[in-house]
Scaffold this motif. Structure first.
Motif, PDB file in Angstrom:
ATOM      1  N   SER A  15      40.108  59.697  -5.847  1.00 22.15           N
ATOM      2  CA  SER A  15      40.816  59.630  -7.048  1.00 22.15           C
ATOM      3  C   SER A  15      40.141  59.872  -8.304  1.00 22.15           C
ATOM      4  O   SER A  15      40.802  60.617  -9.171  1.00 22.15           O
ATOM      5  N   SER A  16      38.779  59.761  -8.406  1.00 20.90           N
ATOM      6  CA  SER A  16      38.100  60.143  -9.440  1.00 20.90           C
ATOM      7  C   SER A  16      38.146  61.557  -9.649  1.00 20.90           C
ATOM      8  O   SER A  16      37.989  62.132 -10.774  1.00 20.90           O
ATOM      9  N   ILE A  17      37.855  62.227  -8.650  1.00 23.16           N
ATOM     10  CA  ILE A  17      37.755  63.808  -8.711  1.00 23.16           C
ATOM     11  C   ILE A  17      38.863  64.181  -8.913  1.00 23.16           C
ATOM     12  O   ILE A  17      39.158  65.472  -9.912  1.00 23.16           O
ATOM     13  N   ASP A  18      40.122  63.838  -8.296  1.00 20.95           N
ATOM     14  CA  ASP A  18      41.404  64.362  -8.672  1.00 20.95           C
ATOM     15  C   ASP A  18      41.810  64.094  -9.890  1.00 20.95           C
ATOM     16  O   ASP A  18      42.290  64.817 -10.881  1.00 20.95           O
ATOM     17  N   PHE A  19      41.328  62.717 -10.743  1.00 20.39           N
ATOM     18  CA  PHE A  19      41.319  62.638 -11.920  1.00 20.39           C
ATOM     19  C   PHE A  19      40.637  63.503 -13.030  1.00 20.39           C
ATOM     20  O   PHE A  19      41.353  63.981 -14.090  1.00 20.39           O
ATOM     21  N   ALA A  20      39.504  63.811 -12.493  1.00 14.08           N
ATOM     22  CA  ALA A  20      38.785  64.964 -13.290  1.00 14.08           C
ATOM     23  C   ALA A  20      39.478  66.236 -13.326  1.00 14.08           C
ATOM     24  O   ALA A  20      39.475  66.590 -14.264  1.00 14.08           O
ATOM     25  N   PHE A  21      40.031  66.695 -12.082  1.00 10.80           N
ATOM     26  CA  PHE A  21      40.818  67.818 -12.319  1.00 10.80           C
ATOM     27  C   PHE A  21      42.063  67.849 -13.023  1.00 10.80           C
ATOM     28  O   PHE A  21      42.290  68.705 -13.641  1.00 10.80           O
ATOM     29  N   TYR A  22      42.637  66.783 -12.994  1.00  9.36           N
ATOM     30  CA  TYR A  22      43.620  66.586 -13.885  1.00  9.36           C
ATOM     31  C   TYR A  22      43.433  66.721 -15.321  1.00  9.36           C
ATOM     32  O   TYR A  22      44.049  67.485 -16.235  1.00  9.36           O
ATOM     33  N   LEU A  23      42.271  66.006 -15.721  1.00 10.97           N
ATOM     34  CA  LEU A  23      41.793  66.247 -17.082  1.00 10.97           C
ATOM     35  C   LEU A  23      41.442  67.358 -17.635  1.00 10.97           C
ATOM     36  O   LEU A  23      41.631  67.882 -18.629  1.00 10.97           O
ATOM     37  N   ILE A  24      41.033  68.351 -16.494  1.00  9.87           N
ATOM     38  CA  ILE A  24      40.662  69.799 -16.940  1.00  9.87           C
ATOM     39  C   ILE A  24      41.680  70.536 -17.531  1.00  9.87           C
ATOM     40  O   ILE A  24      41.790  71.291 -18.393  1.00  9.87           O
ATOM     41  N   ARG A  25      42.941  70.123 -17.181  1.00 13.03           N
ATOM     42  CA  ARG A  25      44.083  70.805 -17.561  1.00 13.03           C
ATOM     43  C   ARG A  25      44.609  70.321 -19.080  1.00 13.03           C
ATOM     44  O   ARG A  25      45.034  71.044 -19.961  1.00 13.03           O
ATOM     45  N   GLU A  26      43.967  69.118 -19.486  1.00 13.59           N
ATOM     46  CA  GLU A  26      44.309  68.638 -20.714  1.00 13.59           C
ATOM     47  C   GLU A  26      43.023  68.900 -21.575  1.00 13.59           C
ATOM     48  O   GLU A  26      43.096  69.081 -22.759  1.00 13.59           O
ATOM     49  N   LYS A  27      41.867  68.796 -20.971  1.00 13.51           N
ATOM     50  CA  LYS A  27      40.600  68.983 -21.842  1.00 13.51           C
ATOM     51  C   LYS A  27      39.799  70.173 -21.149  1.00 13.51           C
ATOM     52  O   LYS A  27      39.095  69.794 -20.220  1.00 13.51           O
ATOM     53  N   LYS A  28      39.835  71.300 -21.600  1.00 15.36           N
ATOM     54  CA  LYS A  28      39.060  72.501 -21.032  1.00 15.36           C
ATOM     55  C   LYS A  28      37.843  72.425 -20.766  1.00 15.36           C
ATOM     56  O   LYS A  28      37.283  72.815 -19.862  1.00 15.36           O
ATOM     57  N   LYS A  29      37.103  71.448 -21.499  1.00 11.99           N
ATOM     58  CA  LYS A  29      35.664  71.407 -21.634  1.00 11.99           C
ATOM     59  C   LYS A  29      34.873  70.755 -20.293  1.00 11.99           C
ATOM     60  O   LYS A  29      33.956  70.883 -19.908  1.00 11.99           O
ATOM     61  N   ILE A  30      35.831  70.093 -19.906  1.00 11.57           N
ATOM     62  CA  ILE A  30      35.531  69.041 -18.425  1.00 11.57           C
ATOM     63  C   ILE A  30      35.015  70.174 -17.469  1.00 11.57           C
ATOM     64  O   ILE A  30      34.205  69.936 -16.758  1.00 11.57           O
ATOM     65  N   ILE A  31      35.576  71.244 -17.532  1.00 13.84           N
ATOM     66  CA  ILE A  31      35.129  72.261 -16.509  1.00 13.84           C
ATOM     67  C   ILE A  31      33.944  72.849 -16.134  1.00 13.84           C
ATOM     68  O   ILE A  31      33.215  72.773 -15.302  1.00 13.84           O
ATOM     69  N   LEU A  32      33.126  72.380 -17.389  1.00 14.68           N
ATOM     70  CA  LEU A  32      31.691  72.716 -17.415  1.00 14.68           C
ATOM     71  C   LEU A  32      30.623  71.737 -16.720  1.00 14.68           C
ATOM     72  O   LEU A  32      29.990  72.170 -16.268  1.00 14.68           O
ATOM     73  N   ILE A  34      32.067  70.107 -13.858  1.00 12.48           N
ATOM     74  CA  ILE A  34      32.252  69.849 -12.765  1.00 12.48           C
ATOM     75  C   ILE A  34      31.433  70.314 -11.592  1.00 12.48           C
ATOM     76  O   ILE A  34      31.070  69.651 -10.568  1.00 12.48           O
ATOM     77  N   PRO A  35      30.848  71.621 -11.744  1.00 13.89           N
ATOM     78  CA  PRO A  35      29.877  72.049 -10.571  1.00 13.89           C
ATOM     79  C   PRO A  35      28.634  70.988 -10.765  1.00 13.89           C
ATOM     80  O   PRO A  35      28.200  70.800  -9.599  1.00 13.89           O
ATOM     81  N   THR A  36      28.219  70.334 -11.647  1.00 14.16           N
ATOM     82  CA  THR A  36      26.968  69.746 -11.613  1.00 14.16           C
ATOM     83  C   THR A  36      27.161  68.249 -11.060  1.00 14.16           C
ATOM     84  O   THR A  36      26.570  67.925 -10.242  1.00 14.16           O
ATOM     85  N   ILE A  37      28.329  67.837 -11.279  1.00 11.85           N
ATOM     86  CA  ILE A  37      28.970  66.558 -10.634  1.00 11.85           C
ATOM     87  C   ILE A  37      29.166  66.705  -9.126  1.00 11.85           C
ATOM     88  O   ILE A  37      28.549  66.052  -8.312  1.00 11.85           O
ATOM     89  N   LEU A  38      29.837  67.756  -8.928  1.00 12.25           N
ATOM     90  CA  LEU A  38      30.249  68.234  -7.437  1.00 12.25           C
ATOM     91  C   LEU A  38      28.722  68.192  -6.684  1.00 12.25           C
ATOM     92  O   LEU A  38      28.554  67.865  -5.734  1.00 12.25           O
ATOM     93  N   LEU A  54      22.353  60.337  -9.763  1.00 10.18           N
ATOM     94  CA  LEU A  54      23.781  60.630  -9.746  1.00 10.18           C
ATOM     95  C   LEU A  54      24.810  59.877 -10.822  1.00 10.18           C
ATOM     96  O   LEU A  54      25.498  60.394 -11.672  1.00 10.18           O
ATOM     97  N   GLU A  55      24.252  58.643 -11.277  1.00  8.07           N
ATOM     98  CA  GLU A  55      24.777  57.803 -12.488  1.00  8.07           C
ATOM     99  C   GLU A  55      24.326  58.551 -13.762  1.00  8.07           C
ATOM    100  O   GLU A  55      25.106  58.724 -14.511  1.00  8.07           O
ATOM    101  N   ALA A  56      23.002  59.001 -13.967  1.00  6.81           N
ATOM    102  CA  ALA A  56      22.664  59.842 -15.193  1.00  6.81           C
ATOM    103  C   ALA A  56      23.658  61.152 -15.281  1.00  6.81           C
ATOM    104  O   ALA A  56      24.059  61.317 -16.371  1.00  6.81           O
ATOM    105  N   VAL A  57      23.889  61.678 -14.355  1.00  7.62           N
ATOM    106  CA  VAL A  57      24.737  62.994 -14.225  1.00  7.62           C
ATOM    107  C   VAL A  57      26.210  62.595 -14.739  1.00  7.62           C
ATOM    108  O   VAL A  57      26.737  63.112 -15.513  1.00  7.62           O
ATOM    109  N   ILE A  58      26.681  61.431 -14.438  1.00  9.97           N
ATOM    110  CA  ILE A  58      27.941  60.856 -14.724  1.00  9.97           C
ATOM    111  C   ILE A  58      28.041  60.580 -16.053  1.00  9.97           C
ATOM    112  O   ILE A  58      29.255  60.828 -17.012  1.00  9.97           O
ATOM    113  N   ASN A  59      27.172  59.785 -16.420  1.00 12.92           N
ATOM    114  CA  ASN A  59      27.043  59.385 -17.899  1.00 12.92           C
ATOM    115  C   ASN A  59      27.038  60.435 -18.561  1.00 12.92           C
ATOM    116  O   ASN A  59      27.666  60.608 -19.984  1.00 12.92           O
TER     117      ASN A  59
END
Length: 193
Positions: A15-32, A34-38, A54-59
């Motif tokens: 769900s967190s990853i799906d939510f992040a991809f959903y947010l990409i449509r709303e906030k384009k800069k999130i896409i920057l 995604i590669p680091t998180i994945l 991993l926590e530092a990357v998410i923060n």
């Protein structure tokens, strides 16, 4: 008491990853981010980086994209309007008020589906929106720490999960069901997990 993991158990997917991809449509800069998180998630699963890294990357992600936290409830509601079909109705029917959902997903993400889940006992990753950081990363052995802080050594009657990463919770369980695509594929006892 039954305990349920959420992602890939009650929810078909992460769900967190799906939510992040959903947010990409709303906030384009999130896409920057995604590669680091994945990449970091894969490295963590392969035991190449620590949970703290991993926590530092998410923060870092939260610091970069969560400047408008007042709009978050609207995003969560819309996300669930589009994704509630991914909830396992069979498992939802099994959940009773005394049961527990323990997840690595952020607690705020459950706000959009609390009416569909028959328990208030939902524990996940906690986020401080004011400081844009995780305050409790409910992942790995932290799930057991949270469970024990709330329930002590109380045994879990039945535990539903998709992952052997939840081995520590399995040790507290009388019966364990390993789930795949919403169905149990293996039943374990604490002796053979």
């Amino acid at each position: 008491m039954k305990v349920f993991d959420f992602d890939n158990t009650i929810y078909n997917g992460e769900s967190s990853i799906d939510f992040a991809f959903y947010l990409i449509r709303e906030k384009k800069k999130i896409i920057l981010y995604i590669p680091t998180i994945l990449f970091s998630l894969v490295r963590y699963k392969l035991c190449l980086i620590s949970k703290e890294k991993l926590e530092a990357v998410i923060n870092n992600f939260f610091e970069g994209v969560m400047e408008e936290t007042e709009s978050l409830p609207l995003f969560v509601d819309q996300f669930w309007k589009n994704n509630s079909h991914k909830l396992n109705e069979g498992l939802l029917r099994l959940i009773k008020p005394e049961d527990v959902i323990i997840s690595a997903s952020p607690v705020f993400l459950f706000d959009g589906v609390r009416g569909l889940i028959n328990t208030e006992r939902i524990f996940g990753t906690e986020v401080d929106f004011k400081h844009k950081r995780i305050t409790w990363f409910n992942f790995g052995d932290n799930k057991v720490k949270r469970y024990k802080s709330l329930y002590g050594d109380r045994k879990i009657d039945v535990f539903f999960t998709d992952s052997y990463n939840d081995r520590d919770l399995m040790k507290l369980s009388e019966r364990i069901y390993i789930m795949k695509k919403g169905a149990p594929v293996k039943r374990l006892s604490p002796k053979n997990n």
